[in-house]
Design an enzyme around this catalytic site. Structure first.
Site, PDB file in Angstrom:
ATOM      1  N   SER A  16     -22.080   1.600   0.304  1.00  8.16           N
ATOM      2  CA  SER A  16     -22.129   2.896   0.996  1.00  8.16           C
ATOM      3  C   SER A  16     -22.486   4.024   0.038  1.00  8.16           C
ATOM      4  O   SER A  16     -22.504   5.190   0.436  1.00  8.16           O
ATOM      5  CB  SER A  16     -20.767   3.187   1.632  1.00  8.16           C
ATOM      6  OG  SER A  16     -20.487   2.246   2.642  1.00  8.16           O
ATOM      7  N   TYR A  64       0.853  -1.190   0.000  1.00  3.55           N
ATOM      8  CA  TYR A  64       0.000   0.000   0.000  1.00  3.55           C
ATOM      9  C   TYR A  64       0.894   1.248   0.000  1.00  3.55           C
ATOM     10  O   TYR A  64       1.473   1.609   1.014  1.00  3.55           O
ATOM     11  CB  TYR A  64      -0.926   0.021   1.214  1.00  3.55           C
ATOM     12  CG  TYR A  64      -1.863  -1.153   1.316  1.00  3.55           C
ATOM     13  CD1 TYR A  64      -2.174  -1.935   0.212  1.00  3.55           C
ATOM     14  CD2 TYR A  64      -2.446  -1.506   2.535  1.00  3.55           C
ATOM     15  CE1 TYR A  64      -3.034  -3.021   0.323  1.00  3.55           C
ATOM     16  CE2 TYR A  64      -3.311  -2.578   2.648  1.00  3.55           C
ATOM     17  CZ  TYR A  64      -3.591  -3.334   1.541  1.00  3.55           C
ATOM     18  OH  TYR A  64      -4.447  -4.406   1.647  1.00  3.55           O
ATOM     19  N   GLY A 103     -18.377  -4.026  -0.415  1.00  4.59           N
ATOM     20  CA  GLY A 103     -18.294  -4.065  -1.864  1.00  4.59           C
ATOM     21  C   GLY A 103     -17.460  -2.938  -2.432  1.00  4.59           C
ATOM     22  O   GLY A 103     -17.828  -2.312  -3.421  1.00  4.59           O
ATOM     23  N   ARG A 104     -16.297  -2.666  -1.785  1.00  5.88           N
ATOM     24  CA  ARG A 104     -15.410  -1.558  -2.185  1.00  5.88           C
ATOM     25  C   ARG A 104     -16.149  -0.217  -2.159  1.00  5.88           C
ATOM     26  O   ARG A 104     -15.918   0.662  -2.983  1.00  5.88           O
ATOM     27  CB  ARG A 104     -14.793  -1.820  -3.561  1.00  5.88           C
ATOM     28  CG  ARG A 104     -14.047  -3.126  -3.630  1.00  5.88           C
ATOM     29  CD  ARG A 104     -13.428  -3.380  -4.985  1.00  5.88           C
ATOM     30  NE  ARG A 104     -13.012  -4.765  -5.068  1.00  5.88           N
ATOM     31  CZ  ARG A 104     -11.888  -5.285  -4.563  1.00  5.88           C
ATOM     32  NH1 ARG A 104     -11.047  -4.477  -3.950  1.00  5.88           N
ATOM     33  NH2 ARG A 104     -11.606  -6.561  -4.669  1.00  5.88           N
ATOM     34  N   GLY A 105     -17.046  -0.099  -1.203  1.00  4.92           N
ATOM     35  CA  GLY A 105     -17.789   1.150  -1.033  1.00  4.92           C
ATOM     36  C   GLY A 105     -19.090   1.217  -1.800  1.00  4.92           C
ATOM     37  O   GLY A 105     -19.865   2.162  -1.611  1.00  4.92           O
ATOM     38  N   PHE A 106     -19.381   0.211  -2.624  1.00  2.62           N
ATOM     39  CA  PHE A 106     -20.610   0.240  -3.419  1.00  2.62           C
ATOM     40  C   PHE A 106     -21.843   0.366  -2.534  1.00  2.62           C
ATOM     41  O   PHE A 106     -22.741   1.172  -2.796  1.00  2.62           O
ATOM     42  CB  PHE A 106     -20.713  -1.029  -4.279  1.00  2.62           C
ATOM     43  CG  PHE A 106     -22.016  -1.167  -5.011  1.00  2.62           C
ATOM     44  CD1 PHE A 106     -22.222  -0.518  -6.218  1.00  2.62           C
ATOM     45  CD2 PHE A 106     -23.057  -1.929  -4.488  1.00  2.62           C
ATOM     46  CE1 PHE A 106     -23.429  -0.634  -6.897  1.00  2.62           C
ATOM     47  CE2 PHE A 106     -24.256  -2.049  -5.150  1.00  2.62           C
ATOM     48  CZ  PHE A 106     -24.451  -1.398  -6.361  1.00  2.62           C
ATOM     49  N   PRO A 141     -15.924  -5.572   2.784  1.00  2.00           N
ATOM     50  CA  PRO A 141     -17.256  -6.051   3.185  1.00  2.00           C
ATOM     51  C   PRO A 141     -18.387  -5.148   2.703  1.00  2.00           C
ATOM     52  O   PRO A 141     -19.550  -5.553   2.724  1.00  2.00           O
ATOM     53  CB  PRO A 141     -17.165  -6.062   4.717  1.00  2.00           C
ATOM     54  CG  PRO A 141     -16.174  -4.986   5.031  1.00  2.00           C
ATOM     55  CD  PRO A 141     -15.156  -5.073   3.935  1.00  2.00           C
TER      56      PRO A 141
END
Length: 344
Positions: A217, A63, A212-215, A210
């Site tokens: 949210s 990262y 969905g890569r922010g989907f 968890p």
């Protein structure tokens, strides 16, 4: 906002590691999801998370590369005894910006010692092999990790994106404490074989992405993805697939109205309900999002409500692969047999 629920602690795996039932993925603070965020703000966020009971911190040497470990190391200065620190090795980026993977013993040791220096700590609580090296038997890599445990540099070891058979092979060399895997309402392929294998062997489960890569949210549905954010290349976020997938977000919004919860909280609560051996690590760079994620811990779902959520996001209807680099996920990666290994 209402007062936040207490973040419980769980035993992750059967070797003695205890962590917060929800962790904090730190990747997006430094890499992949747009430009690095201001260091002071991210240190404040990590301190806030730890103060609220989210003490399981996740990073990796890739990262940045390297910059996220340095950031996390600065953040935990003076509070090392309050956190459970997880980092990873094996995955790198070459001169052509392509991922490369190494799991040979010399590299395992060098990577660990470099992470210890960047994090400025004496030991790593949980050290993962980030991806399997298709050139090195997993028994060889885990054997090198075992030596790090014996020397006190690492407390517990884990795997990320490993298949059931590779998990078994690794576990035969040294107990695997945790497996990190992508698990969410729209990524459930691990449920057939990987999760049952972990439970059979007493291995803890750490779901990444968890939300969905922010989907779930609202990222890309109600909030635009910025230029430079790797999610623009993710299959499920491509315009033609996103148009299909948006309906699942809308359906979670509707269900959330009855539970007085956001769609992201429902999606995260679903993951929490998968078992007492599960500690998801949603990432965020904003305190308000962290508070929303902690709020998911207090949401109780009945079996009927869990099924409603699963029916709202039917896995056979999701458009696009879960990962932009499927060739380096557990479905495609394997290591050669131990009998074939000849160290250079």
């Amino acid at each position: 906002m209402a007062s936040l629920p207490v973040v419980p602690r769980i035993k992750l795996g059967s070797q003695g590691l205890e962590v917060s039932a929800q962790g904090l993925g730190c990747m997006g603070m430094s890499a992949f999801y747009g430009p690095p965020k201001p260091e002071a703000d991210m240190i404040e966020l990590i301190h806030y998370a730890v103060g609220k009971g989210v003490t399981f911190l996740d990073t990796s040497d890739v990262y940045g590369p390297h910059t996220n470990e340095i950031l996390v190391g600065k953040a935990i200065k003076g509070i090392r005894d309050k956190v459970q620190l997880a980092t990873k090795f094996a995955l790198g980026v070459d001169d052509e910006h392509k991922f490369c993977i190494r799991g040979d013993p010399g590299y395992v040791r060098a990577a660990c010692e470099a992470s210890l220096r960047r994090l400025d700590v004496d030991y790593i609580d949980l050290y993962y092999q980030h991806r399997l090296d298709p050139k090195v038997p997993i028994e060889v890599t885990v054997g090198a990790m075992k030596k790090l445990v014996e020397e006190g540099k690492v407390k517990y070891i884990g795997l990320s994106e490993a298949s059931a058979s590779e998990i078994r092979r690794a576990h035969s060399v040294h107990p695997i404490t945790a497996v990190q895997l992508e698990w969410s309402l729209w990524s459930r392929d691990v449920e057939e074989d990987v999760v049952p294998t972990c439970r059979e062997l007493g291995i803890g489960i750490v779901p990444y992405s968890p939300l969905g890569r922010g989907f779930f949210s609202g990222k890309a549905v109600v909030e635009e993805i910025a230029d430079g954010d790797s999610r623009k290349t993710m299959p499920r976020f491509r315009p033609e697939n996103l148009e299909c997938n948006k309906v699942f977000y809308d359906q979670l919004c509707a269900l959330g109205e009855t539970k007085k919860a956001t769609p992201g909280q429902l999606a995260l609560a679903w993951v929490h309900h998968q078992g007492q051996d599960v500690s998801p690590i949603p990432g965020t760079t904003k305190i308000k999002n962290l508070e929303e994620n902690i709020g998911a811990i207090g949401i109780k779902l009945s079996q009927e409500e869990l099924k409603e959520l699963e029916d709202a996001v039917p896995i056979d209807a999701i458009a696009g692969d879960r990962h932009v680099n499927m060739p380096i996920t557990w479905r495609h990666m394997s290591t050669p047999p131990l009998s074939s290994w000849k160290e250079a």
